[in-house]
Design an enzyme around this catalytic site. Structure first.
Site, PDB file in Angstrom:
ATOM      1  N   ARG A 248      -3.868  -0.493 -32.335  1.00 36.47           N
ATOM      2  CA  ARG A 248      -4.426   0.684 -32.900  1.00 36.47           C
ATOM      3  C   ARG A 248      -3.345   1.595 -32.930  1.00 36.47           C
ATOM      4  O   ARG A 248      -2.496   1.633 -31.861  1.00 36.47           O
ATOM      5  CB  ARG A 248      -5.507   1.260 -31.988  1.00 36.47           C
ATOM      6  CG  ARG A 248      -6.819   0.174 -32.063  1.00 36.47           C
ATOM      7  CD  ARG A 248      -7.889   0.794 -31.119  1.00 36.47           C
ATOM      8  NE  ARG A 248      -9.114  -0.122 -31.124  1.00 36.47           N
ATOM      9  CZ  ARG A 248      -9.037  -1.162 -30.216  1.00 36.47           C
ATOM     10  NH1 ARG A 248      -8.261  -1.549 -29.310  1.00 36.47           N
ATOM     11  NH2 ARG A 248     -10.316  -1.687 -30.152  1.00 36.47           N
TER      12      ARG A 248
ATOM     13  N   LYS B  77      -8.887   0.070 -25.479  1.00 37.23           N
ATOM     14  CA  LYS B  77     -10.151   0.967 -25.260  1.00 37.23           C
ATOM     15  C   LYS B  77     -10.879   0.447 -23.895  1.00 37.23           C
ATOM     16  O   LYS B  77     -10.924  -0.696 -23.201  1.00 37.23           O
ATOM     17  CB  LYS B  77     -11.306   0.802 -26.169  1.00 37.23           C
ATOM     18  CG  LYS B  77     -11.040   1.616 -27.395  1.00 37.23           C
ATOM     19  CD  LYS B  77     -11.964   1.514 -28.574  1.00 37.23           C
ATOM     20  CE  LYS B  77     -11.817   2.243 -29.983  1.00 37.23           C
ATOM     21  NZ  LYS B  77     -12.891   2.095 -30.718  1.00 37.23           N
TER      22      LYS B  77
ATOM     23  N   HIS C  22      -4.924   2.364 -39.591  1.00 38.17           N
ATOM     24  CA  HIS C  22      -6.282   1.455 -39.447  1.00 38.17           C
ATOM     25  C   HIS C  22      -6.317   0.564 -40.723  1.00 38.17           C
ATOM     26  O   HIS C  22      -6.840  -0.498 -40.378  1.00 38.17           O
ATOM     27  CB  HIS C  22      -7.471   2.288 -39.419  1.00 38.17           C
ATOM     28  CG  HIS C  22      -8.357   1.809 -38.198  1.00 38.17           C
ATOM     29  ND1 HIS C  22      -8.233   1.603 -36.934  1.00 38.17           N
ATOM     30  CD2 HIS C  22      -9.563   1.207 -38.511  1.00 38.17           C
ATOM     31  CE1 HIS C  22      -9.320   0.999 -36.607  1.00 38.17           C
ATOM     32  NE2 HIS C  22     -10.106   0.662 -37.460  1.00 38.17           N
TER      33      HIS C  22
ATOM     34  N   ARG D 166      -4.272  -2.255 -39.577  1.00 30.85           N
ATOM     35  CA  ARG D 166      -5.082  -3.203 -38.749  1.00 30.85           C
ATOM     36  C   ARG D 166      -6.023  -3.904 -39.503  1.00 30.85           C
ATOM     37  O   ARG D 166      -6.259  -5.182 -38.980  1.00 30.85           O
ATOM     38  CB  ARG D 166      -5.597  -2.099 -37.700  1.00 30.85           C
ATOM     39  CG  ARG D 166      -6.689  -2.840 -36.515  1.00 30.85           C
ATOM     40  CD  ARG D 166      -6.995  -1.872 -35.508  1.00 30.85           C
ATOM     41  NE  ARG D 166      -8.225  -2.235 -34.992  1.00 30.85           N
ATOM     42  CZ  ARG D 166      -8.044  -3.048 -33.653  1.00 30.85           C
ATOM     43  NH1 ARG D 166      -6.690  -3.298 -33.273  1.00 30.85           N
ATOM     44  NH2 ARG D 166      -9.171  -3.213 -32.984  1.00 30.85           N
TER      45      ARG D 166
ATOM     46  N   HIS E 118     -11.383  -6.423 -29.597  1.00 26.61           N
ATOM     47  CA  HIS E 118     -12.565  -6.020 -29.769  1.00 26.61           C
ATOM     48  C   HIS E 118     -13.604  -6.530 -28.593  1.00 26.61           C
ATOM     49  O   HIS E 118     -13.435  -7.798 -28.156  1.00 26.61           O
ATOM     50  CB  HIS E 118     -13.424  -6.728 -31.316  1.00 26.61           C
ATOM     51  CG  HIS E 118     -12.901  -6.035 -32.405  1.00 26.61           C
ATOM     52  ND1 HIS E 118     -12.995  -6.769 -33.698  1.00 26.61           N
ATOM     53  CD2 HIS E 118     -12.203  -4.984 -32.627  1.00 26.61           C
ATOM     54  CE1 HIS E 118     -12.667  -5.653 -34.557  1.00 26.61           C
ATOM     55  NE2 HIS E 118     -11.992  -4.823 -34.144  1.00 26.61           N
TER      56      HIS E 118
ATOM     57  N   TYR F  82     -14.748  -8.797 -41.286  1.00 27.78           N
ATOM     58  CA  TYR F  82     -13.654  -9.400 -42.060  1.00 27.78           C
ATOM     59  C   TYR F  82     -14.305 -10.578 -43.005  1.00 27.78           C
ATOM     60  O   TYR F  82     -13.399 -10.986 -43.959  1.00 27.78           O
ATOM     61  CB  TYR F  82     -12.390  -9.584 -41.145  1.00 27.78           C
ATOM     62  CG  TYR F  82     -11.934  -8.198 -40.575  1.00 27.78           C
ATOM     63  CD1 TYR F  82     -11.390  -7.211 -41.400  1.00 27.78           C
ATOM     64  CD2 TYR F  82     -12.079  -8.149 -39.151  1.00 27.78           C
ATOM     65  CE1 TYR F  82     -10.699  -6.266 -40.840  1.00 27.78           C
ATOM     66  CE2 TYR F  82     -11.852  -7.111 -38.586  1.00 27.78           C
ATOM     67  CZ  TYR F  82     -11.144  -5.865 -39.391  1.00 27.78           C
ATOM     68  OH  TYR F  82     -10.599  -4.894 -38.721  1.00 27.78           O
TER      69      TYR F  82
END
Length: 296
Positions: free
Chosen positions: A147, A171, A242, A245, A268, A277
Site C-alpha cells: 500500500r 494495517k 492502488h 497493487r 489481507h 481478483y
C-alpha cells in the site's frame, strides 16, 4: 478536545491509521455533524437514533452520492460510535439498526502486463536522483503490491538485500515480510548510490523515499509520481498506487499463484478480500473466449 478529535487521535496514535484514512474519517464525521446541526438543531451525538441516520442516508441518495461512498460514511460513523461506547461516552450505537445500501461490486482496474513491461523497459526515467527515486517507487509497488502508506514509511533498515525481502508494517500494526526479485534489488542499489551522493550514507532509520531536500514524501507526492508515469503507458480510468497493487495481484493470479499466497503478500486479513481478483481472471477468460471461439 471534542469527540471527533478524540476519536481521530485514537485512530492516528493507537491504531496507526494512515494520514489519508484519518483525513477521510474527519471529513465524513464533520459532514455528518454539519447535517445534524442543520436538520436536527440542538441534537447531541448521544441523542442520534436510527431515524436520524436513515434521514441522512436518504438526503445523501437524493444528492446522487454513490452507494459505495454512503457505505463508507456509515462505516465511519459505526467506528466512531463503537469507540465512544467502549470509552463509556455513549450507551448505544444507532448504526446497528441501519441497513447500508447495496453496492454493485466493481472489478478492480489493473494495468496489462505488456504495459507494465513498457513502463520499465522504456527510457522514461531521468538519470538523476528524482528519476531513480521515481523508478524505485514504481518498481517496488509492482514488485510487492504494498500500500501507499506502507511504502511511504519504509526505512533502510526494513530492507534485507541478502535475502531479497522487505519488512512492512501494515494495517492494525501487523508486520509482514514480502520477497522481491534481483531486478528490484539492482534498482534499489542504484537509488541508494544517488541518495548517498546527495545526503551521505543512509542511516538505518532514515526514510527511504524523500524529496531533494531530504524530507519525507507526502502521500500526494507519491500519488502524483505514480500518476505521472502511468499516464505515459495506459489509458485506464484510474492510475494510482492502488491500481498497481491490483495489477500485482492480478498478474500473480494469471500466472498461477494461489489465492492464499496472494492474500499473505497483500496483507489481507481474510480471503474474502482477495477473491475479488478471481473475477478479473474470469472476465479475461470470457474476453479470450469471445475472440477465439467460432460460435461465441
Amino acid at each position: 478536545m471534542n469527540l471527533i478529535n478524540i476519536f481521530l487521535s485514537y485512530l492516528q496514535f493507537e491504531k496507526r491509521a494512515s494520514e489519508h484514512t484519518v483525513v477521510s474519517y474527519r471529513n465524513d464525521l464533520e459532514q455528518f455533524l454539519n447535517y445534524l446541526q442543520q436538520a436536527f438543531p440542538n441534537t447531541e451525538w448521544r441523542e442520534v437514533d436510527a431515524v436520524v441516520i436513515r434521514t441522512w442516508i436518504i438526503t445523501l441518495m437524493e444528492e446522487k452520492i454513490t452507494s459505495r461512498t454512503i457505505n463508507r460514511k456509515i462505516s465511519t460513523l459505526k467506528s466512531f460510535y463503537k469507540y465512544h461506547i467502549k470509552m463509556g461516552i455513549f450507551d448505544t450505537n444507532p448504526l446497528l439498526q441501519v441497513h447500508a445500501p447495496k453496492v454493485r461490486q466493481r472489478l478492480p482496474q489493473f494495468v496489462e502486463e505488456i504495459d507494465m513491461e513498457k513502463l520499465f523497459s522504456a527510457d522514461i526515467f531521468e538519470n538523476s536522483f528524482e528519476g531513480w527515486r521515481d523508478q524505485t517507487i514504481l518498481e517496488l509497488f509492482y514488485a510487492t503490491g504494498m500500500r501507499l502508506s506502507e511504502l511511504r514509511m519504509l526505512t533502510f533498515s526494513d530492507f534485507d538485500l541478502y535475502n531479497n525481502q522487505v519488512k512492512v508494517l501494515g494495517k492494525r500494526n501487523k508486520e509482514r515480510i514480502i520477497p522481491f526479485g534481483h531486478n528490484f534489488q539492482n534498482i534499489l542499489t542504484k537509488y541508494v548510490e544517488w541518495y548517498s551522493e546527495i545526503f551521505g550514507t543512509p542511516v538505518q532509520n532514515n526514510f527511504v523515499f524523500v524529496n531533494v531536500k531530504g524530507k519525507l514524501l507526502a502521500p500526494k507526492n507519491i500519488y502524483s509520481i505514480v500518476r505521472k508515469y502511468l499516464d505515459m503507458i495506459t489509458t485506464i480510468e484510474k492510475r494510482s498506487p492502488h491500481v498497481i497493487r491490483h495489477t500485482f495481484a492480478t498478474h500473480l493470479l494469471n500466472r498461477g499463484a494461489d489465492l492464499n499466497t496472494i492474500k499473505e503478500l497483500l496483507g489481507h486479513s481474510s480471503l474474502a478480500a482477495t477473491q475479488i481478483y478471481t473475477h478479473n481472471s474470469i472476465e479475461k477468460l470470457k474476453t479470450i473466449y469471445k475472440q477465439a471461439h467460432p460460435r461465441a
